[in-house]
Motif scaffolding. Sequence first.
Motif, mmCIF file in Angstrom:
data_model
loop_
_atom_site.group_PDB
_atom_site.id
_atom_site.type_symbol
_atom_site.label_atom_id
_atom_site.label_comp_id
_atom_site.label_asym_id
_atom_site.label_seq_id
_atom_site.Cartn_x
_atom_site.Cartn_y
_atom_site.Cartn_z
ATOM 1 N N THR A 25 0.852 -1.196 0.000
ATOM 2 C CA THR A 25 0.000 0.000 0.000
ATOM 3 C C THR A 25 0.885 1.243 0.000
ATOM 4 O O THR A 25 1.902 1.272 0.701
ATOM 5 C CB THR A 25 -0.859 0.044 1.289
ATOM 6 N N VAL A 26 0.510 2.260 -0.780
ATOM 7 C CA VAL A 26 1.187 3.560 -0.692
ATOM 8 C C VAL A 26 0.142 4.673 -0.767
ATOM 9 O O VAL A 26 -0.943 4.476 -1.323
ATOM 10 C CB VAL A 26 2.222 3.788 -1.828
ATOM 11 N N THR A 27 0.510 5.842 -0.244
ATOM 12 C CA THR A 27 -0.360 7.017 -0.333
ATOM 13 C C THR A 27 0.414 8.132 -1.021
ATOM 14 O O THR A 27 1.572 8.386 -0.680
ATOM 15 C CB THR A 27 -0.805 7.461 1.075
ATOM 16 N N LEU A 28 -0.212 8.768 -2.002
ATOM 17 C CA LEU A 28 0.464 9.840 -2.738
ATOM 18 C C LEU A 28 -0.536 10.889 -3.222
ATOM 19 O O LEU A 28 -1.728 10.752 -2.993
ATOM 20 C CB LEU A 28 1.299 9.297 -3.901
ATOM 21 N N TYR A 29 -0.024 11.940 -3.866
ATOM 22 C CA TYR A 29 -0.858 13.047 -4.313
ATOM 23 C C TYR A 29 -1.392 12.779 -5.716
ATOM 24 O O TYR A 29 -0.658 12.303 -6.579
ATOM 25 C CB TYR A 29 -0.067 14.361 -4.323
ATOM 26 N N ALA A 30 -2.654 13.130 -5.932
ATOM 27 C CA ALA A 30 -3.285 12.893 -7.232
ATOM 28 C C ALA A 30 -2.953 14.017 -8.207
ATOM 29 O O ALA A 30 -2.918 15.189 -7.836
ATOM 30 C CB ALA A 30 -4.791 12.797 -7.062
ATOM 31 N N ARG A 31 -2.708 13.636 -9.443
ATOM 32 C CA ARG A 31 -2.533 14.611 -10.521
ATOM 33 C C ARG A 31 -3.500 14.195 -11.627
ATOM 34 O O ARG A 31 -3.484 13.034 -12.028
ATOM 35 C CB ARG A 31 -1.079 14.547 -10.998
ATOM 36 N N ALA A 32 -4.319 15.119 -12.095
ATOM 37 C CA ALA A 32 -5.246 14.783 -13.175
ATOM 38 C C ALA A 32 -4.471 14.720 -14.486
ATOM 39 O O ALA A 32 -3.717 15.635 -14.799
ATOM 40 C CB ALA A 32 -6.340 15.842 -13.258
ATOM 41 N N ASP A 33 -4.632 13.644 -15.230
ATOM 42 C CA ASP A 33 -3.899 13.468 -16.482
ATOM 43 C C ASP A 33 -4.789 12.781 -17.506
ATOM 44 O O ASP A 33 -5.032 11.569 -17.435
ATOM 45 C CB ASP A 33 -2.632 12.638 -16.228
ATOM 46 N N ALA A 34 -5.251 13.577 -18.472
ATOM 47 C CA ALA A 34 -6.155 13.036 -19.481
ATOM 48 C C ALA A 34 -5.449 12.052 -20.402
ATOM 49 O O ALA A 34 -6.097 11.311 -21.147
ATOM 50 C CB ALA A 34 -6.769 14.181 -20.287
ATOM 51 N N GLY A 35 -4.116 12.025 -20.372
ATOM 52 C CA GLY A 35 -3.379 11.085 -21.220
ATOM 53 C C GLY A 35 -3.367 9.672 -20.670
ATOM 54 O O GLY A 35 -3.083 8.717 -21.386
ATOM 55 N N THR A 36 -3.658 9.521 -19.382
ATOM 56 C CA THR A 36 -3.707 8.184 -18.789
ATOM 57 C C THR A 36 -5.073 7.580 -19.086
ATOM 58 O O THR A 36 -6.092 8.246 -18.881
ATOM 59 C CB THR A 36 -3.470 8.289 -17.266
ATOM 60 N N PRO A 37 -5.120 6.334 -19.591
ATOM 61 C CA PRO A 37 -6.434 5.786 -19.946
ATOM 62 C C PRO A 37 -7.308 5.578 -18.711
ATOM 63 O O PRO A 37 -6.788 5.388 -17.610
ATOM 64 C CB PRO A 37 -6.101 4.443 -20.608
ATOM 65 N N ARG A 38 -8.617 5.621 -18.905
ATOM 66 C CA ARG A 38 -9.543 5.370 -17.790
ATOM 67 C C ARG A 38 -9.346 3.947 -17.279
ATOM 68 O O ARG A 38 -9.048 3.032 -18.038
ATOM 69 C CB ARG A 38 -10.981 5.581 -18.244
ATOM 70 N N GLY A 39 -9.449 3.802 -15.978
ATOM 71 C CA GLY A 39 -9.290 2.464 -15.401
ATOM 72 C C GLY A 39 -7.845 2.079 -15.142
ATOM 73 O O GLY A 39 -7.564 0.984 -14.670
ATOM 74 N N ALA A 40 -6.923 3.003 -15.456
ATOM 75 C CA ALA A 40 -5.505 2.736 -15.189
ATOM 76 C C ALA A 40 -4.914 3.947 -14.478
ATOM 77 O O ALA A 40 -5.462 5.056 -14.564
ATOM 78 C CB ALA A 40 -4.751 2.478 -16.485
ATOM 79 N N VAL A 41 -3.819 3.761 -13.760
ATOM 80 C CA VAL A 41 -3.097 4.897 -13.178
ATOM 81 C C VAL A 41 -1.613 4.726 -13.485
ATOM 82 O O VAL A 41 -1.149 3.611 -13.734
ATOM 83 C CB VAL A 41 -3.293 5.013 -11.639
ATOM 84 N N PHE A 42 -0.894 5.842 -13.460
ATOM 85 C CA PHE A 42 0.544 5.812 -13.710
ATOM 86 C C PHE A 42 1.272 6.404 -12.509
ATOM 87 O O PHE A 42 0.916 7.472 -12.018
ATOM 88 C CB PHE A 42 0.887 6.620 -14.963
ATOM 89 N N VAL A 43 2.312 5.705 -12.022
ATOM 90 C CA VAL A 43 3.070 6.191 -10.866
ATOM 91 C C VAL A 43 4.569 6.071 -11.125
ATOM 92 O O VAL A 43 5.056 5.004 -11.500
ATOM 93 C CB VAL A 43 2.722 5.390 -9.581
ATOM 94 N N PRO A 44 5.345 7.165 -10.932
ATOM 95 C CA PRO A 44 6.812 7.084 -11.023
ATOM 96 C C PRO A 44 7.382 6.319 -9.820
ATOM 97 O O PRO A 44 6.817 6.404 -8.725
ATOM 98 C CB PRO A 44 7.268 8.539 -10.990
#
Length: 698
Positions: free
Chosen positions: A644-663
């Motif tokens: 589990t991790v907690t981080l800040y959300a960034r809105a990104d229309a380039g990321t497809p719906r239903g997926a998230v991207f994390v560095p």
Amino acid sequence: AMNVPDKQVESVCPYCGVGCQLTYNVKDNKILYVEGRDGPANHARLCVKGRYGFDYAQHPQRLTKPLIRREGVPKHGDFVMDPDHVMDVFREATWDEALALAAGKLRDIRDTHGKKALAGFGSAKGSNEEAYLFQKLVRTGFGSNNVDHCTRLCHASSVAALLEGIGSGAVSNPVMDVGQAEVAIIIGANPSVNHPVAASWIKNAVKNGTKLIVADPRRSDLARHAHRFLQFKPDTDVAMLNAMMNVIVTEGLVDEGFIADRTTGYEELKRNVEQFTPEAMAPICGIDAETLRYVARLYATSKASIILWGMGVSQHIHGTDNVRCLIALSLMTGQIGRPGTGLHPLRGQNNVQGASDAGLIPMMYPDYGRVDDPANQARFEALWNTKLDSTPGLTVVEIIHAIDRGEIRGMYIMGENPAMSDPDAEHAREALAALDHLVVQDIFLTETAYLADVILPASAFPEKTGTFTNTDRAVQLGRQALDPPGDARQDLWIIQQMARGMGLNWNYGDVSEVFDEMRRAMPSIAGITWERLQREHAVVYPCREEGDAGEPVIFVEDFPTKTGKARFVPADIIPAAEQPDAEYPVILITGRQLEHWHTGSMTRRAGVLDAIEPDPTVLVHPLDLAELGVEPGGLVTLESRRGTVTLYARADAGTPRGAVFVPFCYYEAAINKLTNAALDPFGKIPEFKFCAIRMRAG
Ligand code: SF4
């Protein structure tokens, strides 16, 4: 004046595989500023990391004394950098004491539990000479082939497919060749972020008429410059690429002469792609049949088409299959072996190409001779004057599993941070903590070093001289600009002391002596002299004889396989190891971001870069974020079956719906605690680009 440098040192960038040349402007053993030099890959351009990411070398947290773990302090994974706490866990030691303990315990383990009880991780951030000596130490001092580095997490699947298909794991053409291409396909890569100067050349090429096809589940900056952008569904590379091949075969767009003269296995491939019609594949990959047809025709019929790819292609359990498809596309159309064509896996770290070439991989000696081929073994036994083990060693993730089984008990890790970079990182940390003896050589107390028994303080990139090989196969000279702080020592010196402690009689003088031995071991660079590197700064291999110009474009006449021909290898659809379900409905994709580098140990200690991107973020589609009830900048918790991790959300229309991207660079939200350690069976690369998670607000 305060800001007038007292010396200028010509070197290369310590970060990505583009390998930009730069000048360090130094005063009083401090870098004042960095400027781009006219190198073959950058012609004076630099990105934000190269220009501003230098002051980590002077960070107050640099390790300046050898450290030994205090008796009885337990090892556990979650670490907060607090100087008082650090001194509760470790005590300072002299080099003599630290080296005697570091090497002595490894020797004891070898003598008690056997040669296979030890392993080593080297680093793609180190020089070729460091990589070469490190793998030689493991093979001749530890006595096994258990040596690997982060190439396993990067392009191992690409290299497996390339060696199998065309006999060489390196790129066929340099990035600059995009400028000579009529069509360039960039798939599963985000060069604006990960290879920014290369991206700038790609954008220049587009202005000059190159038709750019970007294919990626995420819409990146480069997609804006694309002639066509194919936002295919995550994990469906094989479906999309096989459909393109189906079009090329059925419409008769193949290069029959090339196939007949220079390849084998075409009939089988042709039969395989028959079932992958664009109509059948469109619903799977999410790209309509007409677009698949259009792009396939464009690629096949242009005068020169090139393919570049990144980790979006390679980091899957079917990463090798993905690359087999890219190779097949180029072979069936004859789009290889000429300027502006070919195959270019964009290398991540500044020396991941060179470290692999130098033998920092478990199944191959320097220059890719397999360790289980008796002829290679005999050659290296003669060169190194010792007996060698003919069993291929274990890879990065396999070594972690071997620790679980009690088979590996001691490790030497130089400049790598598996506690952050390995998949299922919580588990990797437990394994590292369970070792009888862990020696870590690094410049900072990384998350991995925190689990060590002995820490050896090493040199930062600008504190040493050595060669580095970029993504274009250019061997470039990095030159020392600074002295290491305190008792920190150069890595080449430390490796040699460790080798002596293991009973090897090593007495290399200058770094050029190591390079000269590498030239004897590696025919591909035999023609590159140290003098020439000093004069020209960069020489491209293959360069077999002194005076050879070097070959930026290869496979012109034949392929370096036994028959001289390339081989088609068909691929079928294999789904990701962990699918989203009702409990974990979201797809997690991990990667890098522009300002930070890999596990962040350097860039997060570089003032400007840390100021631009100080906190861990997750990129989420704005509609998904709204459904979650979170504003951009709000907190989101991500959870997989592993962490589990907690981080800040960034809105990104380039990321497809239903997926998230994390560095993956943020220790306080180490996303690799969530990723899946399932491996591609050929490249042994983990599936960083796809696993199932759930998310919640807060
Ligand atoms: Fe360094 Fe890569 Fe940026 Fe060039 S593009 S300056 S090599 S990080």
